[in-house]
Write an enzyme that holds these catalytic residues in place. Structure first.
Site, PDB file in Angstrom:
ATOM      1  N   ASP A 122       0.824  -1.199   0.000  1.00 24.23           N
ATOM      2  CA  ASP A 122       0.000   0.000   0.000  1.00 24.23           C
ATOM      3  C   ASP A 122       0.864   1.257   0.000  1.00 24.23           C
ATOM      4  OD1 ASP A 122      -2.318   1.462   0.030  1.00 24.23           O
ATOM      5  OD2 ASP A 122      -2.663   1.261   2.176  1.00 24.23           O
ATOM      6  N   HIS A 152       2.983   3.453  -9.394  1.00 27.35           N
ATOM      7  CA  HIS A 152       2.786   2.006  -9.505  1.00 27.35           C
ATOM      8  C   HIS A 152       4.031   1.316 -10.077  1.00 27.35           C
ATOM      9  CE1 HIS A 152      -1.284   2.221  -8.171  1.00 27.35           C
ATOM     10  NE2 HIS A 152      -1.697   2.950  -9.187  1.00 27.35           N
ATOM     11  N   LEU A 170      11.256 -20.519  -4.681  1.00 29.01           N
ATOM     12  CA  LEU A 170      10.387 -19.503  -4.092  1.00 29.01           C
ATOM     13  C   LEU A 170       9.081 -19.462  -4.868  1.00 29.01           C
ATOM     14  CD1 LEU A 170      11.227 -15.972  -2.783  1.00 29.01           C
ATOM     15  CD2 LEU A 170       9.360 -16.235  -4.397  1.00 29.01           C
TER      16      LEU A 170
END
Length: 284
Positions: free
Chosen positions: A35, A52, A149
């Protein structure tokens, strides 16, 4: 050089600190509510799209830190179903950013395979534009055998929608005699969801709410909130979150060994087959 895993972003001293942290318990699954991209853009007088992009750059750094820490699973909240209510300009820009980054991933698939990263996109994929849905499906199929991962990307996602879709899958499984109604329990529901249970959840930007993220999974999760905006998140913030986890983590759960485990495993295989068929359908 990989755009998804940023190399050379850890100093010698930071690596030393990572080794110190690893002498304690490190979460095996960490989730991030990333956020603050829009607030970062406003703070630095740049457009939202730039904010972004900076957020994605931070994700690529964070993935490298997690690899160095030996964390095998990372989940990020990238785009909520509620985000479709934002302006068309911003939604289109976010869809284009996703298209660009997933295409980059396919272009550098050899590097991704070398890192051992498996990408899983969780959410209602049918809400995405057709070209992005196809690209996401290709990425998941291309990386499905990597096991160092697992990167879960929650996209077109909310926790309540995830639970409702899991319920639909279980109902279909009962109708097709893949699972007995008496074997439906909390564990089966958990395993039917898109995402597993994180040991640590980190939210940036000072917000102290979950925003409909992983609502079922976090009953035993350690929560860590920080005021730093996501694009300004640093390795020190991550290490602070892990120290917080080490101080507050509940005991490790024992594995289920009850007599219904076999039927549940068979049902999960059935779910995996359904998901694979869905991805193939989106590509074709």
């Amino acid at each position: 050089m990989s755009l998804w895993i940023k190399e050379n972003c850890v100093s010698f001293f930071q690596l030393f600190c990572i080794k110190v942290i690893k002498t304690g318990r490190v979460p095996q699954h960490i989730a991030f509510i990333m956020d603050g991209n829009r607030r970062y853009a406003k703070k630095n007088s740049v457009d939202k799209s730039t904010g972004h992009h900076k957020g994605f750059d931070k994700l690529s750094e964070t993935l490298k830190w997690c690899l160095d820490l030996g964390i095998p699973e990372v989940t990020v909240y990238a785009f909520s179903i509620e985000n479709f209510k934002r302006s068309k300009e911003e939604v289109d820009a976010l869809m284009e950013l996703a298209r660009e980054k997933f295409q980059n991933l396919l272009d550098e698939i050899d590097q991704i395979d070398e890192w051992g990263v498996r990408v899983h996109v969780a959410g209602r994929l049918s809400l995405l534009p057709e070209h992005l849905r196809s690209l996401v499906s290709k990425v998941m199929l291309a990386t499905k055998d990597n096991n160092r991962l697992c990167l879960n990307i929650a996209y077109a996602y909310t926790g309540r929608d995830e639970i409702s879709r899991a319920a639909s899958r279980i109902i279909d499984g009962v109708k097709e005699n893949k699972i007995s109604p008496e074997n439906i329990d909390e564990e089966l529901i958990s395993q039917s969801l898109d995402l597993g249970e994180p040991e640590l959840l980190v939210r940036t930007s000072g917000e102290v709410r979950l925003s409909d993220f992983m609502l079922w999974q976090i009953s035993n999760t350690v929560l860590y909130f920080t005021d730093v905006l996501w694009p300004e998140f640093t390795i020190w913030n991550l290490l602070a979150a892990i120290i917080h986890f080490q101080r507050n983590a509940p005991p490790i759960k024992a594995e289920d060994t009850n007599e219904t485990a076999h039927e549940k495993k068979e049902f999960l295989k059935y779910l995996e087959q359904r998901r694979a068929q869905e991805l193939t359908k989106y590509i074709s």
